[in-house]
Scaffold this motif. Structure first.
Motif, short mmCIF file in Angstrom:
data_model
loop_
_atom_site.label_atom_id
_atom_site.label_comp_id
_atom_site.label_asym_id
_atom_site.label_seq_id
_atom_site.Cartn_x
_atom_site.Cartn_y
_atom_site.Cartn_z
N GLU A 93 -27.73 6.33 3.53
CA GLU A 93 -26.89 7.28 2.94
C GLU A 93 -25.58 6.53 2.69
O GLU A 93 -25.02 5.72 2.98
CB GLU A 93 -26.67 8.59 3.69
N VAL A 94 -25.06 7.16 1.46
CA VAL A 94 -23.66 6.87 1.23
C VAL A 94 -22.78 8.05 1.25
O VAL A 94 -23.03 9.04 0.64
CB VAL A 94 -23.37 6.31 -0.15
N ILE A 95 -21.81 7.95 2.06
CA ILE A 95 -20.75 9.06 2.30
C ILE A 95 -19.48 8.92 1.62
O ILE A 95 -18.71 7.95 2.08
CB ILE A 95 -20.82 9.35 3.79
N LEU A 96 -19.40 9.49 0.55
CA LEU A 96 -18.14 9.74 -0.30
C LEU A 96 -17.18 10.57 0.43
O LEU A 96 -17.45 11.91 0.37
CB LEU A 96 -18.46 10.01 -1.79
N PHE A 97 -16.25 10.30 1.16
CA PHE A 97 -15.21 10.98 1.84
C PHE A 97 -13.90 11.09 1.12
O PHE A 97 -13.14 10.53 0.87
CB PHE A 97 -14.96 10.62 3.20
N ASP A 98 -13.96 12.35 0.36
CA ASP A 98 -12.70 12.64 -0.59
C ASP A 98 -11.45 13.16 0.55
O ASP A 98 -11.42 14.27 0.96
CB ASP A 98 -13.05 13.70 -1.62
N ASP A 99 -10.52 12.38 0.65
CA ASP A 99 -9.31 12.55 1.30
C ASP A 99 -8.38 13.43 0.75
O ASP A 99 -7.03 13.05 0.32
CB ASP A 99 -8.72 11.35 1.83
N PHE A 100 -8.79 14.89 -0.09
CA PHE A 100 -7.56 15.75 -0.66
C PHE A 100 -7.48 15.00 -1.88
O PHE A 100 -5.85 15.24 -2.09
CB PHE A 100 -6.46 16.12 0.49
N LEU A 158 -6.18 7.28 5.75
CA LEU A 158 -7.27 6.55 5.95
C LEU A 158 -7.83 6.57 7.42
O LEU A 158 -9.04 6.43 7.35
CB LEU A 158 -6.90 5.06 5.55
N ILE A 159 -7.00 6.48 8.22
CA ILE A 159 -7.65 6.24 9.76
C ILE A 159 -8.44 7.49 9.96
O ILE A 159 -9.48 7.46 10.52
CB ILE A 159 -6.67 6.09 10.71
N TRP A 185 -2.07 4.82 7.78
CA TRP A 185 -2.56 3.37 7.71
C TRP A 185 -1.71 2.52 8.52
O TRP A 185 -0.39 2.62 8.73
CB TRP A 185 -2.57 3.08 6.18
N GLY A 186 -2.08 1.25 8.81
CA GLY A 186 -1.54 0.32 9.89
C GLY A 186 -1.85 0.07 11.25
O GLY A 186 -1.76 0.96 12.09
N GLY A 187 -2.48 -1.29 11.47
CA GLY A 187 -2.69 -1.43 12.82
C GLY A 187 -3.98 -1.09 13.41
O GLY A 187 -4.57 -1.55 14.32
N GLU A 188 -4.74 -0.38 12.76
CA GLU A 188 -6.14 0.16 13.28
C GLU A 188 -7.15 -0.99 13.19
O GLU A 188 -7.93 -0.96 14.08
CB GLU A 188 -6.55 1.27 12.18
N ASN A 189 -7.05 -1.83 12.34
CA ASN A 189 -7.98 -3.12 12.18
C ASN A 189 -7.74 -4.17 13.38
O ASN A 189 -8.58 -4.45 13.98
CB ASN A 189 -7.82 -3.98 10.98
N LEU A 190 -6.39 -4.00 13.99
CA LEU A 190 -5.99 -5.08 14.91
C LEU A 190 -6.46 -4.32 16.22
O LEU A 190 -6.59 -4.80 17.22
CB LEU A 190 -4.57 -5.27 15.08
#
Length: 615
Positions: free
Chosen positions: A216-223, A254-255, A380-385
């Protein structure tokens, strides 16, 4: 022309038994009084009049059309690889045409009923002319203001556009990947993404993923609040049952959006994409293959660049891995020699210290075991690290997979705004949970004085429960290329006591180093002297270049970056010219001059000396 006997077209003159009839075309005829005009001649004149009018209308229409074509040709210059001019049309018409040209689920159904120029095929750039008309420039500027990339050009390109196959032949060999690969849920979070880039992302997944592997592809619309993200999107995607649209009732960032979206996923592997990507040929199988062989492996593809101005798909020829600096900002690094020599072929996966956060795949059970994302991280920021550190430290690994390519539009800035304090708060949580005693170096080098970073007790408990390794282990075994501040022989401010001024790197890389009044906030005034004689400020080093003192990327082979510190004399001698670092008489700039014993302008003091660390 025809004649009429009555009305303003005819003048009667009675003279004996005859009548003179004068016509509007200037001709005249005489008839006997009481007789009627010749009807055959009348009809012929009338037809000639109508034909003249018709010819006049046709000539006028032809001239106007020709002028419009010439005007359009002046607006559009010849595009690279294309001769046809850009269509100038209203946005709604362009979107409708895009649906007709690009609609359908396979190549055979694309645009057979309408022929339009196909821009950007095979990843080629679409270059707009310099001298745009006022109306066209307004449309282009509008797209830039909403997206921080050229939406107008994106709208001209098919959502099914072709891309060059960038895979190494090694990747295409039969039996290269396992037959029994797990399915994946592809998660794409977006907020007010442009119509064409969002659909191109979705279609690149649908068109280039084996149906048996794509659950599946989940398109998540953040408002989102733009009209095209609502009913228009739902109606379009009705033809694609594998695509699910999920919406939030408030802005999450995003997070948290990714966390919420993962709850709707049903496949054993989660694959995250940004909403302005293009998956290339054969992108999915290499990622799933690595996870199938080891569920604790987190993988990411080679991320190629899509130019924000021309939407050219730009192949990343030199493979770069993920790293970071001590201000905890992500950066890219060259592949270390130790990693190159470990592999038998250049297309084999590479172990990477960190990964970019926008595009990666992970086993869902392993992701949940790691605690997914820290829900205390905002926007956003730091979640990838955070995910990178705990993957390595808690029993997993991260790999870059060269057989997989995904393009991404890199923007110079984001089209939405949020305070940088949010990022600093996220980084403070990251440092407190995962950096151990090294957290102090982050604070010294980034000037991160955030006090309110929330409760991290549950995240520390998670780390203890998983039995994760120390951050020092991570530096020694995963990222030994990162400079370790604990091994510095001196660190802190570099202060000239005569002027009470300190070296300051505020102007950035490849810029002159300033001398400013000393402060105790670290950052631009925090320096580290390495065992090899480098004076570092985070990722840059002090360098003598063309009679100036600048900061430049650190390089072990440069003697211009070699500094010998005499603790007794408190002098800094440059290894290139054997001259000493000197503050000017005016106390406003740095010089390199002949060394003079006890010169007040050449006396420099570090805050901390660590003699025991000297080799």
């Amino acid at each position: 022309m025809g004649c009429r006997v009555a009305g303003t077209d005819v003048k009667k003159e009675t003279k004996k038994a005859s009548t003179t009839i004068k016509c509007i075309d200037g001709t005249s005829s005489r008839v006997n009084e009481g007789a009627r005009p010749n009807m055959t001649s009348y009809n012929q004149h009338r037809r000639a009049h109508l034909i003249k009018k018709l010819m006049l209308y046709l000539m006028t229409w032809f001239i106007i059309t020709l002028l419009l074509q010439v005007d359009q040709a002046n607006v559009v210059s010849q595009l690279k690889g294309h001769v046809a001019p850009l269509p100038i049309m209203p946005r709604r018409l362009k979107e409708n045409l895009s649906r007709r040209v690009c609609g359908g689920d396979n190549d055979k159904s694309r645009g057979e009923d309408l022929i339009l120029p196909r821009y950007g095929e095979m990843g080629e750039p679409v270059v707009l002319p310099v001298n745009l008309s006022a109306d066209l420039k307004e449309m282009v500027d509008y797209g830039w203001s909403r997206n921080e990339f050229n939406q107008y050009v994106s709208d001209l390109i098919s959502v099914h556009r072709t891309l060059p196959d960038l895979r190494d032949p090694w990747c295409k060999e039969p039996g290269r990947f396992l037959d029994d690969l797990p399915q994946t849920s592809v998660i794409i979070c977006f907020h007010n993404e442009a119509w064409s880039t969002l659909l191109r992302t979705v279609h690149s997944v649908l068109d280039r993923s084996p149906p048996r592997l794509l659950k599946e592809v989940i398109l998540f619309d953040d408002f989102s609040n733009m009209p095209h993200t609502k009913r228009q999107l739902d109606d379009y995607l009705m033809a694609y049952p594998k695509v699910k649209v999920v919406r939030t009732s408030k802005r999450q960032g995003l997070i948290r959006a990714r966390l919420l979206a993962s709850r709707h996923a049903t496949a054993p592997v989660l694959t995250y994409l940004d909403s302005h990507c293009e998956c290339n040929v054969g992108w999915l199988e290499p990622l799933l293959d690595r996870i199938a062989r080891d569920v604790t492996t987190v993988v990411w593809p080679v991320i190629d660049s899509i130019d924000g101005k021309t939407l050219q798909y730009q192949w990343q020829e030199d493979i770069l891995l993920g790293g970071f600096s001590w201000n905890l900002l992500y950066n890219v690094i060259e592949v270390p020699e130790r990693e190159r020599s470990r592999r038998n072929h250049s297309a084999e996966p590479l172990r990477s210290p960190t990964m970019a956060g926008g595009i990666f795949a992970i086993n869902r059970v392993f992701f949940e075991r790691l605690g997914t994302y820290d829900s205390g991280l905002d926007i956003w920021g730091g979640e990838n690290l955070e995910l990178s550190f705990k993957t390595w430290m808690c029993g997993g690994s991260i790999e870059m997979v060269p057989c997989s390519h995904v393009g991404h539009i890199f923007r110079e800035k984001r089209p939405y705004k949020f305070s940088y304090d949010v990022t600093l708060r996220n980084l403070k949580r990251l440092a407190e949970v995962w950096l151990d005693e090294y957290a102090k170096y982050h604070y010294l080098m980034s000037v991160n004085h955030q006090k309110d970073y929330g409760d991290v007790t549950s995240r520390k408990d998670l780390r203890n429960r998983l039995g994760c390794r120390s951050f020092e282990w991570y530096l020694d075994h995963v990222y030994p290329e990162l400079y370790n501040p604990k091994r510095s022989t001196a660190n802190g401010r570099i202060r000239n006591s005569w002027s009470d001024k300190c070296l300051d790197a505020m102007f950035g890389n490849q810029k002159p180093v300033a001398v400013f009044p000393c402060h105790k906030d670290g950052g631009n005034q925090f320096w580290m002297l390495s065992r090899t004689g480098k004076i570092r400020n985070n990722v840059v080093c002090l360098e003598f270049a063309e009679d100036k003192i600048i900061t430049a990327p650190c390089h072990e082979e440069k003697r211009s970056q070699l500094w010998l510190y005499d603790r007794e004399e408190r002098s800094l001698l440059n290894g290139l010219n054997n001259k000493c670092l000197t503050i000017s008489e005016e106390q406003d700039r740095l010089l390199v001059e002949d060394c003079v014993r006890d010169s007040k302008q050449q006396l420099w003091q570090f805050d901390e000396l660590h003699v025991e660390r000297v080799l």
